[in-house]
Design a protein around this motif. Structure first.
Motif, PDB file in Angstrom:
ATOM      1  N   PRO A  30       5.948  52.642  33.292  1.00 57.04           N
ATOM      2  CA  PRO A  30       6.693  52.753  32.034  1.00 57.04           C
ATOM      3  C   PRO A  30       6.013  52.009  30.897  1.00 57.04           C
ATOM      4  O   PRO A  30       5.548  50.888  31.070  1.00 57.04           O
ATOM      5  CB  PRO A  30       8.017  52.067  32.380  1.00 57.04           C
ATOM      6  N   HIS A  82      18.559  48.673  32.030  1.00 54.68           N
ATOM      7  CA  HIS A  82      17.353  49.505  31.958  1.00 54.68           C
ATOM      8  C   HIS A  82      16.157  48.803  32.573  1.00 54.68           C
ATOM      9  O   HIS A  82      15.258  49.431  33.104  1.00 54.68           O
ATOM     10  CB  HIS A  82      17.066  49.918  30.508  1.00 54.68           C
ATOM     11  N   ALA A 123       8.951  47.167  28.791  1.00 56.47           N
ATOM     12  CA  ALA A 123       9.701  48.109  29.635  1.00 56.47           C
ATOM     13  C   ALA A 123      10.255  47.457  30.899  1.00 56.47           C
ATOM     14  O   ALA A 123      11.186  47.966  31.511  1.00 56.47           O
ATOM     15  CB  ALA A 123       8.812  49.292  30.004  1.00 56.47           C
ATOM     16  N   THR A 124       9.683  46.326  31.287  1.00 55.90           N
ATOM     17  CA  THR A 124      10.125  45.686  32.529  1.00 55.90           C
ATOM     18  C   THR A 124      10.736  44.311  32.298  1.00 55.90           C
ATOM     19  O   THR A 124      10.816  43.489  33.211  1.00 55.90           O
ATOM     20  CB  THR A 124       8.944  45.570  33.525  1.00 55.90           C
ATOM     21  N   ALA A 138      14.048  50.099  35.823  1.00 54.69           N
ATOM     22  CA  ALA A 138      12.584  50.248  35.759  1.00 54.69           C
ATOM     23  C   ALA A 138      11.926  49.530  36.933  1.00 54.69           C
ATOM     24  O   ALA A 138      11.032  50.068  37.599  1.00 54.69           O
ATOM     25  CB  ALA A 138      12.059  49.702  34.424  1.00 54.69           C
ATOM     26  N   TRP A 172       7.428  57.149  30.823  1.00 52.29           N
ATOM     27  CA  TRP A 172       6.768  56.873  32.099  1.00 52.29           C
ATOM     28  C   TRP A 172       5.546  57.771  32.175  1.00 52.29           C
ATOM     29  O   TRP A 172       5.648  58.982  32.005  1.00 52.29           O
ATOM     30  CB  TRP A 172       7.719  57.162  33.268  1.00 52.29           C
ATOM     31  N   GLU A 189      11.138  61.124  26.750  1.00 45.90           N
ATOM     32  CA  GLU A 189      11.120  59.815  26.131  1.00 45.90           C
ATOM     33  C   GLU A 189      12.493  59.173  26.227  1.00 45.90           C
ATOM     34  O   GLU A 189      13.508  59.809  25.957  1.00 45.90           O
ATOM     35  CB  GLU A 189      10.724  59.997  24.662  1.00 45.90           C
ATOM     36  N   ALA A 192       6.751  50.970  26.929  1.00 47.72           N
ATOM     37  CA  ALA A 192       7.640  50.927  25.756  1.00 47.72           C
ATOM     38  C   ALA A 192       6.818  50.515  24.549  1.00 47.72           C
ATOM     39  O   ALA A 192       6.274  49.412  24.522  1.00 47.72           O
ATOM     40  CB  ALA A 192       8.764  49.919  25.996  1.00 47.72           C
ATOM     41  N   THR A 231      10.085  54.797  24.853  1.00 46.92           N
ATOM     42  CA  THR A 231       9.531  54.505  26.168  1.00 46.92           C
ATOM     43  C   THR A 231       9.248  55.786  26.940  1.00 46.92           C
ATOM     44  O   THR A 231      10.052  56.711  26.925  1.00 46.92           O
ATOM     45  CB  THR A 231      10.541  53.655  26.970  1.00 46.92           C
ATOM     46  N   THR A 272      13.698  51.519  25.463  1.00 50.76           N
ATOM     47  CA  THR A 272      13.886  50.196  26.049  1.00 50.76           C
ATOM     48  C   THR A 272      14.669  49.389  25.025  1.00 50.76           C
ATOM     49  O   THR A 272      14.244  49.262  23.871  1.00 50.76           O
ATOM     50  CB  THR A 272      12.528  49.539  26.336  1.00 50.76           C
TER      51      THR A 272
END
Lengths: 349, 349, 349, 349
Positions: A32, A287, A240-241, A291, A14, B5, A34, A12, B8
């Protein structure tokens, strides 16, 4: 299951920040992604650079939001199914009260139906606040079915979901009747930025959008969809979210439309049914929470506003990646050259 | 990108084992599912229990495999585009030699084309061994385009990808012409197992498959797809095994077909374009490597055999989850009752 | 039936001539349009005027021709269905011989198949000479099924037609695999002609084609189709020439693509599956025979050449009408003004 | 045009009578079929015999009616397009008044819109009385566009029709949002009638409907359509009654659904967007007027009632033909045997 729970670790990063403007989200925000596909990062990153070279950046327009579930009832014949529609319609307030009574957030907003022979498909749409709403609408549909079946309309239980919802399936109904957030991201890019940052020109981009995304998708037999790779950005942002990323199936149906104008390249991504949430399954994981917090989606806002912000950011990310890939494809060989350069870099060369 | 890096972390469990038979894969094998949606685990787990109650378990039939990329050329008009098709077709061996020369694994196997006005879309299909093949076919298409453009056919470069491939888009072309692995998973489940393990009966299942998956998907405006939730199983399995999970978009187009027979419930999942690989992007990561190893997809086999095995296992997982969800949907209220029970259990209650 | 046969009299005019060039048809030829919608005549007539103002007129490119029928077999499971495919494929010569033995014209050219669960759909394609071929391929499919069922492959009869043909249904398969004649009609119109005869300009036309035909059709949920009104011209031409006009359903799936170039407006109509014939049902009627004769489709030519000529002329008619309507739609109010003027004229005012 | 008007004479027979019941139409009524394909007559005739062997015959349920036209506006960007939607929505009463002022019959009933980038597609739906309404809605759309463009919303004229209507194109939008009459025809046929008149059995029919119409159409890539040959009956009935028969393109999208029940075969044809009219273009012709009169569609009734009656009869004809063809296809060889017998009979043998 035979095993303790472990984790699958998706690389992942950003990227950005992306510059966005609009009611739903405004400012310069890092996003972000992933993904196992590392070329996605610099690609979206290039689009973000473009966004920062335009005063308003990427403009975000959110046109609608709802979540749906379709229930299936079985009648003796079409006449009875049709009569039941009228009856249900006339008693919608009862259904609305029942749904509101069993959920803090779900609000029944409308019903759409279709009768096929003796089968009655009823598609209910709901407001679901900041959740993506899968469970909320299933629970609500359960309540609705139980009530409707108690009314003596001659209906029998068919299914709690009749595939007319449609969840995680590429169909036409979601775009036409609405499901999730409907978002358009667009930007007007000066010719110089197109030339320098995207290494192409407005006319080539507009032509490619027509030839590849519109004509190419048409002959491929696409349904309500004409884009290069929305799915890539959606997947990476969803993972990622903490989103239910299987919703990229319908989420990735959308249309890229561009125009070569005197002032520059007009470029837009219309994404009519983005399923996103900032609360619910997966959102409590550390995580994910972090995020969402970093994205500014953990503020005290009106119900739905955090999810709208998230939807806007996702649409911006989609535009960044779409813009960058299409630009690369206007030039023979650029895609592979970029891939190879990146691979060398990744390998530490 | 602005950041180091990170990862996730997707919650993951191995469920099963699932019992499978067929040339591509045979035995009792546990399968990994990485997902934020924990109800998926017991759901697939129930399907796996069903598979173990039948001598042959889930039978896997792999019908075809290939990977494709469509290039777009621009001619002056249709006559020139059409003439170019003949020229390219007659020189296919040159293209095949060029592709083979630049790749150890990619083999150009065929070309399909369509002329729209002055636009020429050429869809090339390749053997790609155990890789999913995205980069391999892009590289090959690059080589092909460069060569074709050098032949003086009056063609100009349009795009390295013309959306007629189609990658990560739900279209009709992949199922009709082939892309990835085409797999059918099916099983004949004795009535007693249907009753005890699935808590339903064969006739109810067959009716639901017709009414929800076939009729419901039809009115939803689905394209070449009629299933309840293939996307969920595909996503979870893809993430756990390092696949490019954006390919669930087209991968989830497939058809569930069932029959209530005297001997029991015949239940099948036909998945015509599964993009999977056991080598390539993401496959070198430790947890992916371990997962592929545990699945038996790291053996010395003929090129493509490990990927076929993986495709077979994924299809089996799809069948397990599809079977279980549909069974639940034959009973009013069961879906939410199961969800709630699971949530209580997850909360440690 | 309860009644003697009567006739339904459809008003008919010959319009043009249209100027066409290409292998299939060449020259200035008037075309017959039978329709209740009289505005169609001057609309196609205007397109024909455009064609005559360009040296080559409308260029006709015929890319392929065949007729298909899909049979449906039922097996015990996918493995048996898949095994049957190999067996049938290996004995195709026997099927070809049997088909040739029972028909003077039908030639079995290929087979495409798809297995869905235990169902085996086999789509056979045939050369059918100058006939549209509906009955010819049904007869051939009958012969094929009887033979295949006699081979002891564990298959049972499913249906003589499995809807994978697809006849008189709008689907994706016909365009991708071919059915009927695939024709592209295109023309490059000087700017002055665009301005004077079509009262518009190349840029407006190109924009309209993208916005209305491509984007508009996409959001409407069209499948492999992006045009304004091919169906109108097809119907009128089909009726006047004794065709089975229900084939306009799939015939009208096609793509209009245009480009604003320095030299003028490039405008094209790609019609991938036109079902037409110059012999067979309806072609013996006096007025049909006369129409085909006047069109030059009653000459001694190679099998298929008369039908190809007819297909080319139909495609030219489609282009004329499409061009004219789109031109009208670039100007606010023009469509209704023209309609009203015409109605006044028809009323003798 | 270069020629005086002639006529194309389509062979026509009245078949039946068909027994129908329902609010829209009730009784035993003969129906006219104009076609070059003579096997259609006995096929529909057999279905009519079935209808007369059931007390209620074919039940007709009409679920909705409207006619639509979609206009296309062009804005600077999505934000402006979206803002215009709100403005137009708030002034809908003005548009309704303007439409009513310029037409005796057209009534503006609703608006549906979609924004794609800077393009605004607005789909207006109207009540149109007994007309099919093509011209009425074009005229109304003209009025609407002129008015909206005068409001200073920053919109420019795009097109009087944006293909989101959708007229004479097979799309998903018409079935989901409605266009024309939505009709379901269904019947419950006793087993003995199935056996004697249709020479098949309920289980075979139900299986065939699933395998051919639903699964077969799915793999063919059909969109919102699953039937054997609605287009044939629609075309023949449309021609005989002066309809704009190009509307069979979308009219033929519909779903056949059947169930094998204890009491017999339940068989239904759902036809969601039938465009029919009893007044307007073509209806003044003597033979059309006579046909409509004989069908009982020339009575003094509420606006729309004659057209609804016609729609109901057409749906009944569709069911008759669909039922008969499917029955024939359950038996190997029957279709060709019947064709050949008919051909011999036609030849006077």
């Amino acid at each position: 299951m035979t095993d303790a729970e472990t984790v699958t670790a998706i690389p992942t990063r950003w990227v950005g920040p992306v510059r966005v403007s609009g009611d739903a989200v405004h400012g310069e925000i890092e996003i972000p992604l992933a993904t196992y596909e590392s070329p996605l990062w610099p690609s979206v990153g290039r689009g973000a650079r473009v966004s920062r070279s335009v005063p308003d950046g990427i403009r975000i327009t959110v046109a609608g939001e709802s979540m749906t579930r379709s229930t299936l009832f079985v009648a003796a014949d079409a006449a009875h199914a049709h009569a039941a529609v009228s009856a249900i319609r006339s008693r919608l307030p009862e259904l609305q009260a029942a749904v509101s009574a069993q959920s803090r957030y779900a609000r029944l907003e409308g019903m759409h139906e279709e009768v096929v022979g003796n089968l009655l498909f009823t598609r209910f749409s709901f407001a679901v606040g900041d959740a993506s709403g899968h469970n909320m609408v299933t629970q609500a549909a359960d309540t609705i079915m139980e009530l409707v079946l108690s009314w003596g309309l001659g209906l029998e239980y068919g299914s709690i979901s009749g595939n007319f919802c449609s969840d995680k399936k590429a169909t036409a109904v979601n775009g036409i009747l609405g499901r999730g957030r409907s978002v358009v991201a667009d930007i007007l890019i000066p010719h110089e930025v197109v030339r320098k940052t995207l290494r192409t020109d407005a006319a080539s981009m507009a032509d490619l959008v027509v030839r590849k995304n519109l004509v190419g998708s048409t002959i491929a037999g696409a349904i309500r969809s004409a884009n290069a790779h929305y799915a890539n950005m959606l997947l990476a942002f969803y993972l990622a979210t903490g989103q239910d990323a299987a919703n990229i199936v319908e989420g990735s149906q959308g249309i890229t439309y561009a125009e070569a104008r005197e002032e520059g390249l007009y470029f837009s991504c219309s994404i009519p049914h983005l399923i996103v949430g900032t609360v619910g399954n997966g959102k409590h994981l550390a995580h994910v929470d972090e995020a969402l917090d970093r994205l500014g989606c953990r503020e005290e806002r009106d119900p739905g506003a955090n999810a709208r912000r998230l939807a806007g950011l996702i649409a911006a990310a989609v535009l960044c990646g779409e813009l960058s890939l299409l630009a690369a494809q206007t030039n023979p060989g650029e895609l592979m050259t970029a891939h190879r350069a990146l691979e060398r870099k990744e390998r530490g060369a």
